[in-house]
Write a protein that holds these residues in place. Structure first.
Motif, PDB file in Angstrom:
ATOM      1  N   TYR A 121     -34.394  19.682  43.540  1.00 44.84           N
ATOM      2  CA  TYR A 121     -34.663  18.842  42.379  1.00 44.84           C
ATOM      3  C   TYR A 121     -34.660  19.728  41.134  1.00 44.84           C
ATOM      4  O   TYR A 121     -34.844  20.937  41.234  1.00 44.84           O
ATOM      5  N   ASN A 149     -34.932  13.329  40.104  1.00 40.13           N
ATOM      6  CA  ASN A 149     -34.112  14.442  39.613  1.00 40.13           C
ATOM      7  C   ASN A 149     -33.508  15.231  40.773  1.00 40.13           C
ATOM      8  O   ASN A 149     -33.524  16.459  40.784  1.00 40.13           O
ATOM      9  N   LEU A 150     -32.961  14.527  41.730  1.00 41.83           N
ATOM     10  CA  LEU A 150     -32.323  15.141  42.889  1.00 41.83           C
ATOM     11  C   LEU A 150     -31.074  15.893  42.451  1.00 41.83           C
ATOM     12  O   LEU A 150     -30.246  15.359  41.709  1.00 41.83           O
ATOM     13  N   THR A 168     -29.947  12.035  36.838  1.00 42.01           N
ATOM     14  CA  THR A 168     -30.987  11.447  37.697  1.00 42.01           C
ATOM     15  C   THR A 168     -30.334  10.446  38.632  1.00 42.01           C
ATOM     16  O   THR A 168     -29.283   9.879  38.323  1.00 42.01           O
TER      17      THR A 168
END
Length: 169
Positions: A121, A149-150, A168
């Protein structure tokens, strides 16, 4: 190998593998003197920007504290200040890598693929104030990293393009 060192090595390897899968170039800092572990760059123009780059400080955790869609990540104030505030020529981000509890699950291989555990992330602290570092000031700060927020191939490209909203999921 010390378990914490092994975990950190996997976290950095995870970021390297993701950058490679994204078709991006990487540079590993030879010393961590300025809070940067990896520089990730687009090889050539991307839109109207020529050879955009970002810098990442990588932190890893095997048992993350997650509340309401946010990972609670404790950073030493010095590490926080190396990411916080404006003025960096190259944008900086925290890369928070959640790793498996068991090192045997860091990379699971078959004849079809290699699965890296588990996910990364990102967080920008560019809009945050730098913290004081006096003897009476706190020595660490907790930042909240959104689960949305990977880091993926797409979101990594969005960060390089300066499109934080597009980074995002």
């Amino acid at each position: 190998m010390n378990d914490n060192v092994h975990q950190g090595l996997h976290g950095e390897g995870f970021i390297y593998a993701l950058a490679c899968a994204s078709g991006l170039t990487t540079s590993k800092m030879n010393l961590d003197l300025d809070g940067v572990d990896w520089q990730v760059a687009h090889p050539g123009p991307k839109g109207t920007t020529r050879s955009p780059k970002i810098e990442l400080q990588v932190k890893s955790k095997s048992q993350p504290d997650q509340r309401n869609g946010l990972f609670q990540c404790r950073l030493p104030v010095n590490n926080y200040n190396q990411l916080a505030g404006p003025g960096f020529q190259i944008p900086r981000f925290l890369a928070y890598v959640v790793v498996p509890a068991e090192a045997a699950n860091y990379a699971v291989c078959s004849t079809d693929h290699m699965l890296l555990g588990t996910a990364a992330y990102w967080l920008s602290l560019a809009d945050e104030d730098i913290k004081p570092t006096g003897d009476d000031d706190p020595k660490s700060v907790v930042v909240e990293v959104p689960v949305s927020n990977l880091l993926t191939v797409e979101t990594l490209h969005a960060l390089l393009a300066g499109n934080l909203e597009g980074a995002t999921v």
